[in-house]
Design a protein around this motif. Structure first.
Motif, mmCIF file in Angstrom:
data_model
loop_
_atom_site.group_PDB
_atom_site.id
_atom_site.type_symbol
_atom_site.label_atom_id
_atom_site.label_comp_id
_atom_site.label_asym_id
_atom_site.label_seq_id
_atom_site.Cartn_x
_atom_site.Cartn_y
_atom_site.Cartn_z
ATOM 1 N N PHE A 122 0.872 -1.223 0.053
ATOM 2 C CA PHE A 122 -0.194 0.172 0.091
ATOM 3 C C PHE A 122 0.935 1.199 0.037
ATOM 4 O O PHE A 122 0.671 1.969 0.898
ATOM 5 C CB PHE A 122 -0.782 0.044 1.198
ATOM 6 N N PRO A 123 1.749 1.385 -1.037
ATOM 7 C CA PRO A 123 2.489 2.859 -0.841
ATOM 8 C C PRO A 123 1.946 3.962 -1.143
ATOM 9 O O PRO A 123 2.294 5.120 -0.963
ATOM 10 C CB PRO A 123 3.399 2.437 -2.288
ATOM 11 N N GLU A 124 0.416 3.849 -1.885
ATOM 12 C CA GLU A 124 -0.443 5.128 -1.798
ATOM 13 C C GLU A 124 -1.033 5.273 -0.815
ATOM 14 O O GLU A 124 -1.656 6.708 -0.651
ATOM 15 C CB GLU A 124 -1.457 4.749 -3.014
ATOM 16 N N VAL A 125 -0.955 4.788 0.342
ATOM 17 C CA VAL A 125 -1.697 5.183 1.672
ATOM 18 C C VAL A 125 -0.329 5.801 2.548
ATOM 19 O O VAL A 125 0.522 4.815 2.995
ATOM 20 C CB VAL A 125 -2.291 4.087 2.459
ATOM 21 N N GLU A 126 -0.612 6.853 2.839
ATOM 22 C CA GLU A 126 0.647 7.588 3.728
ATOM 23 C C GLU A 126 0.709 6.950 5.022
ATOM 24 O O GLU A 126 1.873 6.780 5.441
ATOM 25 C CB GLU A 126 0.381 8.956 3.695
ATOM 26 N N MET A 127 -0.324 6.319 5.768
ATOM 27 C CA MET A 127 -0.519 6.009 7.110
ATOM 28 C C MET A 127 0.148 4.639 6.982
ATOM 29 O O MET A 127 0.901 4.384 8.079
ATOM 30 C CB MET A 127 -1.783 5.966 7.467
ATOM 31 N N LEU A 128 0.345 3.963 5.964
ATOM 32 C CA LEU A 128 0.836 2.642 6.004
ATOM 33 C C LEU A 128 2.317 2.563 5.503
ATOM 34 O O LEU A 128 2.988 1.588 5.629
ATOM 35 C CB LEU A 128 -0.060 1.698 5.358
ATOM 36 N N SER A 129 2.623 3.465 4.711
ATOM 37 C CA SER A 129 3.883 3.654 3.899
ATOM 38 C C SER A 129 5.043 4.086 4.796
ATOM 39 O O SER A 129 6.126 4.308 4.258
ATOM 40 C CB SER A 129 3.695 4.451 2.646
ATOM 41 N N SER A 130 4.673 4.655 6.061
ATOM 42 C CA SER A 130 5.649 5.272 6.849
ATOM 43 C C SER A 130 6.641 4.092 7.235
ATOM 44 O O SER A 130 6.294 3.085 7.494
ATOM 45 C CB SER A 130 5.100 6.055 7.982
ATOM 46 N N VAL A 131 7.817 4.576 7.713
ATOM 47 C CA VAL A 131 8.937 3.695 8.255
ATOM 48 C C VAL A 131 8.318 2.767 9.655
ATOM 49 O O VAL A 131 8.659 1.755 9.499
ATOM 50 C CB VAL A 131 10.107 4.209 8.465
ATOM 51 N N ASP A 132 7.785 3.676 10.546
ATOM 52 C CA ASP A 132 7.324 2.971 11.712
ATOM 53 C C ASP A 132 6.189 1.976 11.287
ATOM 54 O O ASP A 132 6.153 0.954 12.123
ATOM 55 C CB ASP A 132 6.638 4.089 12.552
ATOM 56 N N SER A 133 5.193 2.562 10.557
ATOM 57 C CA SER A 133 4.147 1.246 10.243
ATOM 58 C C SER A 133 4.617 0.110 9.620
ATOM 59 O O SER A 133 4.276 -0.826 9.653
ATOM 60 C CB SER A 133 3.181 2.124 9.118
ATOM 61 N N ARG A 134 5.557 0.265 8.624
ATOM 62 C CA ARG A 134 6.215 -0.816 8.084
ATOM 63 C C ARG A 134 7.005 -1.640 9.036
ATOM 64 O O ARG A 134 6.812 -2.906 8.910
ATOM 65 C CB ARG A 134 6.952 -0.472 6.836
ATOM 66 N N LYS A 135 7.694 -1.138 9.798
ATOM 67 C CA LYS A 135 8.295 -1.991 10.860
ATOM 68 C C LYS A 135 7.349 -2.631 11.755
ATOM 69 O O LYS A 135 7.570 -3.839 12.082
ATOM 70 C CB LYS A 135 9.159 -1.183 11.571
ATOM 71 N N MET A 136 6.323 -1.826 12.018
ATOM 72 C CA MET A 136 5.018 -2.605 12.803
ATOM 73 C C MET A 136 4.643 -3.897 12.214
ATOM 74 O O MET A 136 4.266 -4.885 12.736
ATOM 75 C CB MET A 136 4.049 -1.603 13.300
ATOM 76 N N LEU A 137 4.203 -3.516 10.853
ATOM 77 C CA LEU A 137 3.668 -4.637 10.155
ATOM 78 C C LEU A 137 4.524 -5.909 9.865
ATOM 79 O O LEU A 137 4.201 -7.006 9.923
ATOM 80 C CB LEU A 137 3.538 -4.131 8.689
ATOM 81 N N GLN A 138 5.903 -5.640 9.845
ATOM 82 C CA GLN A 138 6.951 -6.688 9.839
ATOM 83 C C GLN A 138 7.036 -7.633 10.947
ATOM 84 O O GLN A 138 6.920 -8.688 11.062
ATOM 85 C CB GLN A 138 8.496 -6.280 9.469
ATOM 86 N N ARG A 139 6.906 -6.773 12.301
ATOM 87 C CA ARG A 139 6.975 -7.391 13.442
ATOM 88 C C ARG A 139 5.802 -8.051 13.676
ATOM 89 O O ARG A 139 5.781 -9.657 14.172
ATOM 90 C CB ARG A 139 7.165 -6.596 14.669
ATOM 91 N N LEU A 140 4.963 -7.885 13.434
ATOM 92 C CA LEU A 140 3.685 -8.767 13.701
ATOM 93 C C LEU A 140 3.355 -9.987 12.742
ATOM 94 O O LEU A 140 2.765 -10.971 13.098
ATOM 95 C CB LEU A 140 2.274 -7.791 13.650
ATOM 96 N N LEU A 141 3.634 -9.920 11.463
ATOM 97 C CA LEU A 141 4.020 -10.810 10.718
ATOM 98 C C LEU A 141 4.943 -12.017 11.126
ATOM 99 O O LEU A 141 4.822 -13.049 11.062
ATOM 100 C CB LEU A 141 4.152 -10.279 9.007
ATOM 101 N N PHE A 142 6.061 -11.551 11.661
ATOM 102 C CA PHE A 142 7.018 -12.294 11.893
ATOM 103 C C PHE A 142 6.877 -13.108 13.022
ATOM 104 O O PHE A 142 6.991 -14.241 13.221
ATOM 105 C CB PHE A 142 8.414 -11.447 12.295
#
Length: 599
Positions: A122-142
């Motif tokens: 979702f690169p078009e969604v600013e809220m999900l494309s931030s570094v903090d959100s991507r790190k958060m998404l990586q952690r929960l998937l991991f």
């Protein structure tokens, strides 16, 4: 979508309405505008995470999932604390099977595998494309992969597409964060219920429940013990299972049993739901040898989040989850088969269980496919595949698509398996609220008036009439039986693509030429404007000199008139003569400048 947050007013409304009120808002598609922030709580109730009618009960229920996730985080921190481990056991050279270093290396590989997809989610969604959100998404998937789906290889534990499902859950939780400052104390109900510090843990819990609602088998590879009916072991690394059915063993490939749950589900939707609801479309795609898993696999695994925007995806999922929370009273008679031993019974059973957990998904897939029938029936194989793989949201909207799927399921519940849904009344694709074009869900099949007449007879006569009419219908696509015709068609298509590329090149060069000429003309216009300005300045200076000389002449004339003795020696004549000379020189100088200055 606006950056809406949960306020104290909305929280009071949710707690006073209770869990049933939240589920009703989701079922009616009302989680829009200000109510967007209530989706976090609504989904938590539908998934069974929270229960009870008091807000304190909700907080206690949410704390269970949060403690579990925090425990996983703490466990990972301890594993990475190398200083606290025995160096004789934890080192790269130790060959012990329980070497913590090997586990750390496997964790790093899993994190890298997940990050490949997370950084483009979702690169078009600013809220999900931030570094903090991507790190958060990586952690929960991991942590989900480690705790729920462990495997030796990272590619077996994590599958592409899980990142998008988790991202939608994270977006729902972020939009449902409590607006800090609405209440004063840190122990306020809003912060304990939907505080920002709990977003990651709550998203993990929602994602875990979503995967348990029939999606996990859609990502799991085929068991390595499964064997192919045509000989040899099945592909244990493919989430699909066998190769496309029509490509195996010639024409008998379609008789092969499915080797995975996702393939069995695709077969049921295409060969049962689509076939019974739109026989002409089913026969058309079957004739073109278009495998249903080519387009259905992505729809089913990702729940249409690539076909719709994030906002529409949330509304569509509201319908899926609310329908699963409150299923219909009558079950459809179009059920999954019960194969004999060796006929893919494991795949069929897993597919049936997945469909039963979110039963509306299969019928939305059929309704979504039929919404494209006006385009598909007139296309060949290549264009059909292009249209299916770039499916656009229907013009009628998400609500109409869900209604269409519900009507199709209701009609299936009242008919036998052999009865196609092709009536002339407002059936599963009827209704005046359907838009035309690409999103037309009420386009009747050809020969509908004949089918309506046949429907007045007995059930057996109706089925026979439908079969006879469908066989007599003219083909919906050009018949290409000759190899030479197919070859010439491919050559024409290749030339058409080449011509389109040449057209684009000429158009690009023409645009470049026009742009260059416009820049050149603009430069020339600016130069002419500068010359005109200089000329205007020169004219103004000449007018000033003429006025000055005229003043000198007037002074000289007055001096002459005031002289009493015209014969006496006086400087007046000299002044007059000098003024005349200055005037003539000035005029001559201006004339010369006029001749030298181009306009």
């Amino acid at each position: 979508m606006a950056s809406q947050r949960l306020t104290s007013e909305l929280l009071v409304q949710a707690t006073s309405g209770g869990c049933g009120w939240l589920a009703e808002q989701a079922a009616q598609g009302r989680l829009l505008a200000d109510y967007v922030s209530l989706r976090r709580l609504a989904w938590a109730h539908i998934f069974g995470i929270i229960s009870g009618e008091t807000s304190e009960d909700w907080v206690k229920a949410l704390e269970v999932g949060r403690k579990r996730y925090n425990g996983l985080l703490e466990e990972t921190r301890r594993e990475r604390n190398v200083k606290a481990l025995d160096p004789n056991v934890c080192n790269p050279l130790a060959r012990n099977s329980d070497n913590p270093f090997n586990k750390m290396q496997a964790n790093d590989e899993l994190l890298k595998e997940i990050w490949k997809d997370v950084e483009r989610t979702f690169p078009e969604v600013e809220m999900l494309s931030s570094v903090d959100s991507r790190k958060m998404l990586q952690r929960l998937l991991f942590h989900w992969c480690r705790a729920t789906n462990p495997a030796k290889a990272a590619c077996d534990s994590y599958r592409q597409g899980m990142n998008e499902l988790a991202a939608v859950m994270l977006a729902a939780c972020k939009w449902g964060e409590y607006a800090e400052g609405s209440w004063e104390t840190p122990e306020a109900l809003g912060l304990r219920l939907c505080g920002r510090q709990h977003t990651e843990a709550d998203a993990f819990t929602l994602f875990s429940r979503l995967m348990d609602m029939g999606l996990r088998p859609m990502f799991m590879p085929t068991s390595s013990s499964a064997t192919s009916p045509i000989g040899g072991a099945r592909n244990s690394n493919s989430v699909i299972g066998e190769l496309p059915r029509s490509r195996l063993g010639g024409g008998s490939g379609r008789d092969l049993p499915p080797s995975s749950a996702i393939l069995a589900r695709c077969m049921f939707i295409f060969d049962t739901v689509v076939k019974r609801s739109d026989l002409a479309l089913h026969k058309h795609l079957l004739k073109l040898e278009i495998e249903p898993q080519v387009f259905l696999l992505r729809w089913l695994r990702l729940l249409f989040c690539r076909e719709f925007s994030l906002e529409d995806t949330l509304l569509l999922w509201d319908g899926f989850f609310a329908d699963a929370y409150k299923p219909p009273s009558a079950a459809p008679s179009w059920t999954y088969p019960e194969p004999a031993k060796g006929g893919g019974e494991m795949a069929w059973r897993e597919a049936a269980e997945a469909s039963a957990k979110m039963p509306l998904v299969d019928y939305v897939a059929a309704a979504f496919l039929r919404g494209m029938r006006g385009d598909l029936l007139g296309l060949d194989q290549t264009d059909c595949l292009r249209r299916l793989l770039s499916a656009r949201p229907p013009a009628c909207g998400v609500g109409a698509l869900l209604d269409s799927a519900r009507r199709l399921r209701d009609r299936a519940a009242s008919m036998s398996l052999a009865s196609p849904v092709v009536g002339a009344d407002a059936g599963p694709f009827g209704g005046s609220n359907m838009a035309g074009g690409a999103g037309n869900f009420n386009a009747p099949p050809r020969g509908q008036h004949l089918l309506s007449a046949a429907a007045l007879g007995a059930q057996g006569l109706f089925s026979a009439a439908v079969q006879k009419i469908s066989e007599q219908l003219p083909p919906m696509e050009p018949t290409l039986s000759s190899g030479s015709v197919l070859g010439s068609t491919d050559e024409l298509r290749r030339r058409l693509v080449q011509a389109e590329q040449e057209r684009d090149t000429i158009k690009r060069k023409a645009n470049e030429f026009v742009t260059a000429k416009r820049a050149e003309w603009a430069s020339q216009v600016n130069e002419l404007k500068a010359q005109l300005a200089q000329r205007d300045q020169q004219l103004a200076e000449r007018d000033a000199r003429i006025a000055e000389l005229e003043a000198h002449l007037r002074q000289a004339s007055e001096a002459l008139r005031s002289t009493a003795d015209v014969s006496s020696v006086s400087p007046a004549p000299a002044l007059v003569a000098q003024a005349a000379v200055d005037l003539s020189n000035g005029l001559l100088s201006d004339s010369a400048e006029d001749e030298e200055t181009p306009v």
